[in-house]
Enzyme design. Sequence first.
Site, PDB file in Angstrom:
ATOM      1  N   GLY A 196       0.832  -1.197   0.000  1.00  0.00           N
ATOM      2  CA  GLY A 196       0.000   0.000   0.000  1.00  0.00           C
ATOM      3  C   GLY A 196       0.863   1.242   0.000  1.00  0.00           C
ATOM      4  N   TYR A 197       0.471   2.247  -0.765  1.00  0.00           N
ATOM      5  CA  TYR A 197       1.238   3.492  -0.879  1.00  0.00           C
ATOM      6  C   TYR A 197       0.362   4.717  -0.632  1.00  0.00           C
ATOM      7  CZ  TYR A 197      -0.997   3.149  -5.411  1.00  0.00           C
ATOM      8  OH  TYR A 197      -1.927   2.997  -6.404  1.00  0.00           O
ATOM      9  N   GLY A 198      -0.941   4.503  -0.439  1.00  0.00           N
ATOM     10  CA  GLY A 198      -1.896   5.580  -0.157  1.00  0.00           C
ATOM     11  C   GLY A 198      -2.673   5.199   1.094  1.00  0.00           C
ATOM     12  N   SER A 199      -3.987   5.247   1.001  1.00  0.00           N
ATOM     13  CA  SER A 199      -4.825   5.009   2.183  1.00  0.00           C
ATOM     14  C   SER A 199      -4.668   3.603   2.759  1.00  0.00           C
ATOM     15  CB  SER A 199      -6.291   5.287   1.867  1.00  0.00           C
ATOM     16  OG  SER A 199      -6.765   4.429   0.851  1.00  0.00           O
ATOM     17  N   GLU A 211     -10.223  -1.146  -4.586  1.00  0.00           N
ATOM     18  CA  GLU A 211      -9.247  -0.542  -5.489  1.00  0.00           C
ATOM     19  C   GLU A 211      -9.676  -0.509  -6.952  1.00  0.00           C
ATOM     20  OE1 GLU A 211      -6.461   0.980  -4.332  1.00  0.00           O
ATOM     21  OE2 GLU A 211      -7.202   0.485  -2.341  1.00  0.00           O
TER      22      GLU A 211
END
Length: 179
Positions: A9-12, A85
């Site tokens: 994961g790189y966001g929320s 997603e």
Amino acid sequence: MSIERWVFGYGSLMWRPGFAFVERQEATLPGRRRAFCIYSVHHRGTYERPGLVLGLAPGGAVRGAAYRVAEADWDEAYAYLREREQPTETYIEARAAIRLADGRRIETLVFLSDVRHPQWAGALSPERQADLIAGATGLSGRNVDYLRDLVVHLRQQGVRDVAMERLLGLVETRELAAG
């Protein structure tokens, strides 16, 4: 022998994964960078008033979080991730090699930006990004809150992302001016 299943994961997903996991580690994905490069018409905007969400654009490297999911929980976690997603299929599911904070190199599921998808925004100027984010709202809430959560979470991890902090300042200025 069980297979290790990991999600990057790189966001929320870094601060709100939403699925069961047995291990979480900070991790780095080479060859991609975090960018507001996807028009959001679902979570943080609408078709009438799109916002922007993060994607993994080509180039650089990105710090994020990796989650190891137990084999018994994988089907449920994967179904959840597909729903969360991929509401408009803007990402390409891929396997990628990442480096965990403890030094291990593992393979993980990652959602890459589809540069051929109509919602691909590409490299927008910070001013254009701020124009799109300011005032946009979708099913998951205000677009500025998503950006603010990102900046706060990165700071908590000891990461100063100057570009994201500048973008947040531009958006907050626009929202104050709009009243």
